[in-house]
Design a protein around this motif. Structure first.
Motif, PDB file in Angstrom:
ATOM      1  N   VAL A 108       0.848  -1.205   0.000  1.00 34.71           N
ATOM      2  CA  VAL A 108       0.000   0.000   0.000  1.00 34.71           C
ATOM      3  C   VAL A 108       0.883   1.255   0.000  1.00 34.71           C
ATOM      4  CG1 VAL A 108      -1.731   1.321   1.294  1.00 34.71           C
ATOM      5  CG2 VAL A 108      -1.909  -1.170   1.166  1.00 34.71           C
ATOM      6  N   HIS A 109       1.883   1.284   0.880  1.00 34.54           N
ATOM      7  CA  HIS A 109       2.758   2.463   0.968  1.00 34.54           C
ATOM      8  C   HIS A 109       3.515   2.676  -0.348  1.00 34.54           C
ATOM      9  CE1 HIS A 109       5.235   5.583   2.632  1.00 34.54           C
ATOM     10  NE2 HIS A 109       6.338   4.916   2.345  1.00 34.54           N
ATOM     11  N   HIS A 110       3.888   1.590  -0.996  1.00 39.58           N
ATOM     12  CA  HIS A 110       4.652   1.704  -2.246  1.00 39.58           C
ATOM     13  C   HIS A 110       3.766   2.081  -3.433  1.00 39.58           C
ATOM     14  CE1 HIS A 110       8.763   0.711  -1.107  1.00 39.58           C
ATOM     15  NE2 HIS A 110       8.201   0.041  -0.120  1.00 39.58           N
ATOM     16  N   VAL A 125      11.631  13.175   4.230  1.00 36.37           N
ATOM     17  CA  VAL A 125      12.075  12.036   3.408  1.00 36.37           C
ATOM     18  C   VAL A 125      11.062  11.669   2.322  1.00 36.37           C
ATOM     19  CG1 VAL A 125      13.590  11.060   5.190  1.00 36.37           C
ATOM     20  CG2 VAL A 125      11.267  10.160   4.946  1.00 36.37           C
ATOM     21  N   HIS A 126       9.804  12.073   2.494  1.00 41.94           N
ATOM     22  CA  HIS A 126       8.813  11.805   1.448  1.00 41.94           C
ATOM     23  C   HIS A 126       8.541  13.031   0.579  1.00 41.94           C
ATOM     24  CE1 HIS A 126       7.838   8.299   4.045  1.00 41.94           C
ATOM     25  NE2 HIS A 126       7.745   7.727   2.875  1.00 41.94           N
ATOM     26  N   SER A 127       9.251  14.125   0.836  1.00 38.93           N
ATOM     27  CA  SER A 127       8.986  15.356   0.093  1.00 38.93           C
ATOM     28  C   SER A 127       9.587  15.324  -1.304  1.00 38.93           C
ATOM     29  CB  SER A 127       9.561  16.563   0.847  1.00 38.93           C
ATOM     30  OG  SER A 127      10.980  16.524   0.794  1.00 38.93           O
ATOM     31  N   HIS A 184      17.948   9.003   0.281  1.00 35.59           N
ATOM     32  CA  HIS A 184      18.066   7.648   0.846  1.00 35.59           C
ATOM     33  C   HIS A 184      16.721   6.919   0.719  1.00 35.59           C
ATOM     34  CE1 HIS A 184      19.468   4.565   3.714  1.00 35.59           C
ATOM     35  NE2 HIS A 184      18.288   4.683   4.290  1.00 35.59           N
ATOM     36  N   HIS A 185      15.642   7.591   1.106  1.00 37.99           N
ATOM     37  CA  HIS A 185      14.323   6.947   1.044  1.00 37.99           C
ATOM     38  C   HIS A 185      13.777   6.911  -0.377  1.00 37.99           C
ATOM     39  CE1 HIS A 185      10.969   5.133   3.048  1.00 37.99           C
ATOM     40  NE2 HIS A 185      10.114   5.970   2.484  1.00 37.99           N
ATOM     41  N   PHE A 186      14.166   7.893  -1.181  1.00 39.10           N
ATOM     42  CA  PHE A 186      13.768   7.914  -2.601  1.00 39.10           C
ATOM     43  C   PHE A 186      14.244   6.634  -3.297  1.00 39.10           C
ATOM     44  CE2 PHE A 186      15.606   8.826  -6.843  1.00 39.10           C
ATOM     45  CZ  PHE A 186      14.425   8.976  -7.567  1.00 39.10           C
ATOM     46  N   HIS A 198      14.774   3.818  -1.911  1.00 39.41           N
ATOM     47  CA  HIS A 198      13.955   2.687  -1.444  1.00 39.41           C
ATOM     48  C   HIS A 198      12.666   2.609  -2.268  1.00 39.41           C
ATOM     49  CE1 HIS A 198      11.981  -0.260   1.014  1.00 39.41           C
ATOM     50  NE2 HIS A 198      10.936   0.541   1.093  1.00 39.41           N
ATOM     51  N   HIS A 199      12.035   3.751  -2.494  1.00 40.73           N
ATOM     52  CA  HIS A 199      10.792   3.764  -3.280  1.00 40.73           C
ATOM     53  C   HIS A 199      11.066   3.420  -4.744  1.00 40.73           C
ATOM     54  CE1 HIS A 199       7.432   5.155  -0.709  1.00 40.73           C
ATOM     55  NE2 HIS A 199       8.408   5.587   0.065  1.00 40.73           N
ATOM     56  N   LYS A 200      12.255   3.721  -5.219  1.00 41.98           N
ATOM     57  CA  LYS A 200      12.607   3.465  -6.623  1.00 41.98           C
ATOM     58  C   LYS A 200      12.896   1.982  -6.879  1.00 41.98           C
ATOM     59  CE  LYS A 200      15.831   5.144 -10.152  1.00 41.98           C
ATOM     60  NZ  LYS A 200      17.043   5.972 -10.381  1.00 41.98           N
TER      61      LYS A 200
HETATM   62 ZN   LIG Z   1       8.201   5.741   2.158  1.00 34.29          ZN
END
Ligand SMILES: [Zn+2]
Ligand SMILES: [Zn+2]
Length: 233
Positions: A121-123, A181-183, A201-203, A205-207
Protein backbone atom coordinates in the motif's frame (compact mmCIF):
# COMPACT_ATOMS: atom_id res chain seq x y z
CA UNK A 1 -3.63 13.69 31.72
CA UNK A 2 -1.29 16.61 30.93
CA UNK A 3 1.34 14.54 29.13
CA UNK A 4 -1.24 12.98 26.87
CA UNK A 5 -2.86 16.34 26.11
CA UNK A 6 0.50 17.86 25.17
CA UNK A 7 1.49 14.94 22.94
CA UNK A 8 -1.89 14.85 21.22
CA UNK A 9 -1.64 18.60 20.57
CA UNK A 10 1.72 18.00 18.89
CA UNK A 11 0.26 15.10 16.91
CA UNK A 12 -2.58 17.27 15.62
CA UNK A 13 -0.30 20.20 14.85
CA UNK A 14 2.16 17.89 13.03
CA UNK A 15 -0.64 16.36 10.98
CA UNK A 16 -2.00 19.77 9.99
CA UNK A 17 1.52 20.80 9.00
CA UNK A 18 1.93 17.62 6.92
CA UNK A 19 -1.40 18.26 5.26
CA UNK A 20 -0.56 21.91 4.56
CA UNK A 21 2.90 21.23 3.12
CA UNK A 22 1.54 18.42 0.91
CA UNK A 23 -1.30 20.62 -0.32
CA UNK A 24 1.12 23.41 -1.21
CA UNK A 25 3.36 21.03 -3.18
CA UNK A 26 0.39 19.63 -5.08
CA UNK A 27 -0.96 23.11 -5.84
CA UNK A 28 2.37 24.67 -6.75
CA UNK A 29 3.51 22.37 -9.50
CA UNK A 30 5.75 25.10 -10.80
CA UNK A 31 7.65 25.04 -7.52
CA UNK A 32 11.21 26.11 -8.15
CA UNK A 33 12.87 23.56 -5.91
CA UNK A 34 14.11 20.48 -7.74
CA UNK A 35 12.32 17.33 -6.66
CA UNK A 36 13.78 13.84 -6.98
CA UNK A 37 10.53 12.70 -8.60
CA UNK A 38 9.60 13.69 -12.11
CA UNK A 39 6.02 12.40 -12.16
CA UNK A 40 3.45 15.12 -11.51
CA UNK A 41 0.68 15.07 -8.95
CA UNK A 42 -2.98 15.54 -9.56
CA UNK A 43 -5.45 16.90 -7.06
CA UNK A 44 -7.38 13.60 -7.26
CA UNK A 45 -4.22 11.82 -6.07
CA UNK A 46 -4.01 14.19 -3.13
CA UNK A 47 -7.63 13.59 -2.08
CA UNK A 48 -7.22 9.81 -2.44
CA UNK A 49 -4.10 9.79 -0.27
CA UNK A 50 -5.62 12.14 2.32
CA UNK A 51 -8.45 9.70 3.03
CA UNK A 52 -6.12 6.92 4.15
CA UNK A 53 -3.75 9.36 5.88
CA UNK A 54 -6.61 10.78 8.01
CA UNK A 55 -7.80 7.27 8.89
CA UNK A 56 -4.27 6.30 9.96
CA UNK A 57 -3.81 9.51 11.91
CA UNK A 58 -6.94 8.70 13.94
CA UNK A 59 -5.82 5.10 14.52
CA UNK A 60 -2.32 6.17 15.58
CA UNK A 61 -3.78 8.75 17.96
CA UNK A 62 -6.03 6.10 19.55
CA UNK A 63 -3.12 3.62 19.84
CA UNK A 64 -0.87 6.26 21.43
CA UNK A 65 -3.60 7.42 23.82
CA UNK A 66 -4.32 3.88 25.01
CA UNK A 67 -0.60 3.04 25.34
CA UNK A 68 0.21 6.18 27.34
CA UNK A 69 -2.84 5.62 29.52
CA UNK A 70 -1.73 2.02 30.23
CA UNK A 71 1.83 3.16 31.02
CA UNK A 72 0.36 5.65 33.49
CA UNK A 73 0.72 9.33 34.30
CA UNK A 74 3.25 8.70 37.06
CA UNK A 75 5.88 7.60 34.54
CA UNK A 76 5.82 10.92 32.68
CA UNK A 77 7.88 13.76 34.07
CA UNK A 78 7.55 17.51 33.59
CA UNK A 79 10.72 18.12 35.66
CA UNK A 80 13.38 20.20 33.94
CA UNK A 81 16.41 18.27 32.67
CA UNK A 82 19.88 19.37 31.62
CA UNK A 83 20.72 19.96 27.97
CA UNK A 84 23.04 16.94 27.90
CA UNK A 85 20.52 14.60 29.45
CA UNK A 86 17.87 15.88 27.05
CA UNK A 87 20.22 15.33 24.07
CA UNK A 88 21.12 11.81 25.20
CA UNK A 89 17.50 10.76 25.77
CA UNK A 90 16.43 12.35 22.50
CA UNK A 91 19.13 10.37 20.69
CA UNK A 92 17.95 7.19 22.45
CA UNK A 93 14.41 7.80 21.19
CA UNK A 94 15.61 8.31 17.61
CA UNK A 95 17.85 5.23 17.73
CA UNK A 96 15.24 2.91 19.30
CA UNK A 97 12.51 3.98 16.90
CA UNK A 98 14.90 3.62 13.94
CA UNK A 99 15.96 0.08 14.90
CA UNK A 100 12.31 -0.93 15.36
CA UNK A 101 11.34 0.56 11.99
CA UNK A 102 14.32 -0.97 10.19
CA UNK A 103 13.41 -4.51 11.24
CA UNK A 104 9.65 -4.31 10.72
CA UNK A 105 10.18 -2.58 7.37
CA UNK A 106 12.70 -5.19 6.24
CA UNK A 107 10.42 -8.00 7.43
CA UNK A 108 7.56 -6.56 5.36
CA UNK A 109 9.78 -6.72 2.29
CA UNK A 110 11.21 -10.19 2.95
CA UNK A 111 7.86 -11.83 3.71
CA UNK A 112 5.86 -11.90 0.48
CA UNK A 113 2.52 -12.21 2.30
CA UNK A 114 3.23 -9.14 4.46
CA UNK A 115 4.45 -7.20 1.43
CA UNK A 116 1.44 -8.04 -0.74
CA UNK A 117 -1.22 -7.57 1.93
CA UNK A 118 0.25 -4.72 3.95
CA UNK A 119 3.39 -2.89 2.85
CA UNK A 120 2.58 -2.67 -0.88
CA UNK A 121 0.00 0.00 0.00
CA UNK A 122 2.76 2.46 0.97
CA UNK A 123 4.65 1.70 -2.25
CA UNK A 124 1.58 2.64 -4.28
CA UNK A 125 2.25 6.29 -3.36
CA UNK A 126 4.02 7.21 -6.60
CA UNK A 127 5.23 9.90 -6.57
CA UNK A 128 5.05 10.39 -2.79
CA UNK A 129 4.01 13.65 -1.20
CA UNK A 130 5.17 14.61 2.32
CA UNK A 131 2.09 13.30 4.11
CA UNK A 132 2.54 9.87 2.51
CA UNK A 133 4.37 8.71 5.60
CA UNK A 134 0.75 8.13 6.68
CA UNK A 135 -0.25 6.54 3.37
CA UNK A 136 0.15 2.94 4.49
CA UNK A 137 -1.95 -0.03 5.47
CA UNK A 138 -3.45 0.70 8.93
CA UNK A 139 -1.56 -2.27 10.42
CA UNK A 140 1.74 -0.86 9.14
CA UNK A 141 0.87 2.65 10.33
CA UNK A 142 0.16 1.38 13.83
CA UNK A 143 3.18 -0.94 13.80
CA UNK A 144 5.47 1.96 12.87
CA UNK A 145 3.84 4.21 15.49
CA UNK A 146 4.55 1.58 18.11
CA UNK A 147 8.24 2.55 17.83
CA UNK A 148 7.39 5.68 19.83
CA UNK A 149 5.84 3.57 22.60
CA UNK A 150 8.91 1.30 22.70
CA UNK A 151 11.02 4.47 22.96
CA UNK A 152 8.93 5.65 25.93
CA UNK A 153 9.44 2.29 27.67
CA UNK A 154 13.21 2.45 27.06
CA UNK A 155 13.33 6.01 28.49
CA UNK A 156 11.52 4.80 31.62
CA UNK A 157 13.95 1.88 31.96
CA UNK A 158 16.96 4.21 31.60
CA UNK A 159 15.92 7.18 33.72
CA UNK A 160 12.94 6.00 35.76
CA UNK A 161 10.52 8.20 33.83
CA UNK A 162 9.88 9.60 30.36
CA UNK A 163 10.61 13.30 30.11
CA UNK A 164 7.67 14.98 28.49
CA UNK A 165 10.02 17.51 26.85
CA UNK A 166 11.98 14.74 25.14
CA UNK A 167 8.74 13.12 23.95
CA UNK A 168 7.27 16.39 22.74
CA UNK A 169 10.35 17.39 20.74
CA UNK A 170 10.82 13.86 19.45
CA UNK A 171 7.19 13.60 18.28
CA UNK A 172 7.56 16.83 16.34
CA UNK A 173 10.99 15.90 14.95
CA UNK A 174 9.65 12.51 13.84
CA UNK A 175 6.93 14.11 11.72
CA UNK A 176 9.30 16.71 10.23
CA UNK A 177 11.75 13.94 9.34
CA UNK A 178 9.05 11.83 7.69
CA UNK A 179 7.74 14.85 5.79
CA UNK A 180 11.26 15.57 4.58
CA UNK A 181 12.07 12.04 3.41
CA UNK A 182 8.81 11.81 1.45
CA UNK A 183 8.99 15.36 0.09
CA UNK A 184 11.34 14.53 -2.76
CA UNK A 185 13.48 17.53 -1.83
CA UNK A 186 17.04 16.68 -0.95
CA UNK A 187 17.45 19.03 2.01
CA UNK A 188 20.38 17.30 3.75
CA UNK A 189 23.78 17.54 2.01
CA UNK A 190 24.60 13.84 1.69
CA UNK A 191 28.24 14.58 1.02
CA UNK A 192 28.69 15.80 4.61
CA UNK A 193 25.78 14.19 6.44
CA UNK A 194 25.56 10.83 4.70
CA UNK A 195 24.83 9.07 8.00
CA UNK A 196 21.43 10.76 8.26
CA UNK A 197 18.50 9.14 6.48
CA UNK A 198 17.72 11.71 3.80
CA UNK A 199 15.08 12.16 1.15
CA UNK A 200 17.47 10.66 -1.41
CA UNK A 201 18.07 7.65 0.85
CA UNK A 202 14.32 6.95 1.04
CA UNK A 203 13.77 7.91 -2.60
CA UNK A 204 16.04 5.02 -3.61
CA UNK A 205 13.95 2.69 -1.44
CA UNK A 206 10.79 3.76 -3.28
CA UNK A 207 12.61 3.46 -6.62
CA UNK A 208 14.10 -0.02 -6.20
CA UNK A 209 11.70 -1.52 -3.60
CA UNK A 210 14.65 -3.30 -1.99
CA UNK A 211 17.18 -1.93 0.50
CA UNK A 212 17.50 1.34 2.45
CA UNK A 213 14.99 0.14 5.04
CA UNK A 214 16.01 2.48 7.86
CA UNK A 215 14.57 5.94 8.21
CA UNK A 216 16.48 8.16 10.65
CA UNK A 217 20.05 6.95 9.99
CA UNK A 218 21.86 5.00 7.29
CA UNK A 219 24.16 2.90 9.51
CA UNK A 220 21.75 -0.05 9.88
CA UNK A 221 21.60 -0.50 6.11
CA UNK A 222 25.39 -0.31 5.97
CA UNK A 223 25.86 -2.86 8.81
CA UNK A 224 23.32 -5.35 7.46
CA UNK A 225 24.34 -4.93 3.82
CA UNK A 226 20.99 -3.52 2.67
CA UNK A 227 22.24 -0.13 1.53
CA UNK A 228 21.36 0.76 -2.07
CA UNK A 229 24.42 1.98 -3.92
CA UNK A 230 23.80 4.08 -6.97
CA UNK A 231 26.39 5.83 -9.11
CA UNK A 232 24.24 8.91 -9.60
CA UNK A 233 24.04 9.56 -5.84
ZN1 LIG B 1 8.20 5.74 2.16
ZN1 LIG C 1 9.24 -0.34 1.78
Amino acid sequence: MNALFLLMSIFVFSFLLAFGVSYLIVKKEDIKLKRLYTKRFTFAMFVYRCRLAIKNFILISILTTISLYVIGDSFFSFASISFWKFSFLFFVMVAVDDVWFYFIHRLMHINRFLYRKIHSVHHRAVPPIPMDYLFAHPIEAMGAAFGLIIGVIVLILISGNASIYVLAVYSFYRTIHELAVHSGFQIIPEKYLGWIGSSHHHFKHHKYHKGNYASAFTYLDKIFGTEIKEKSS
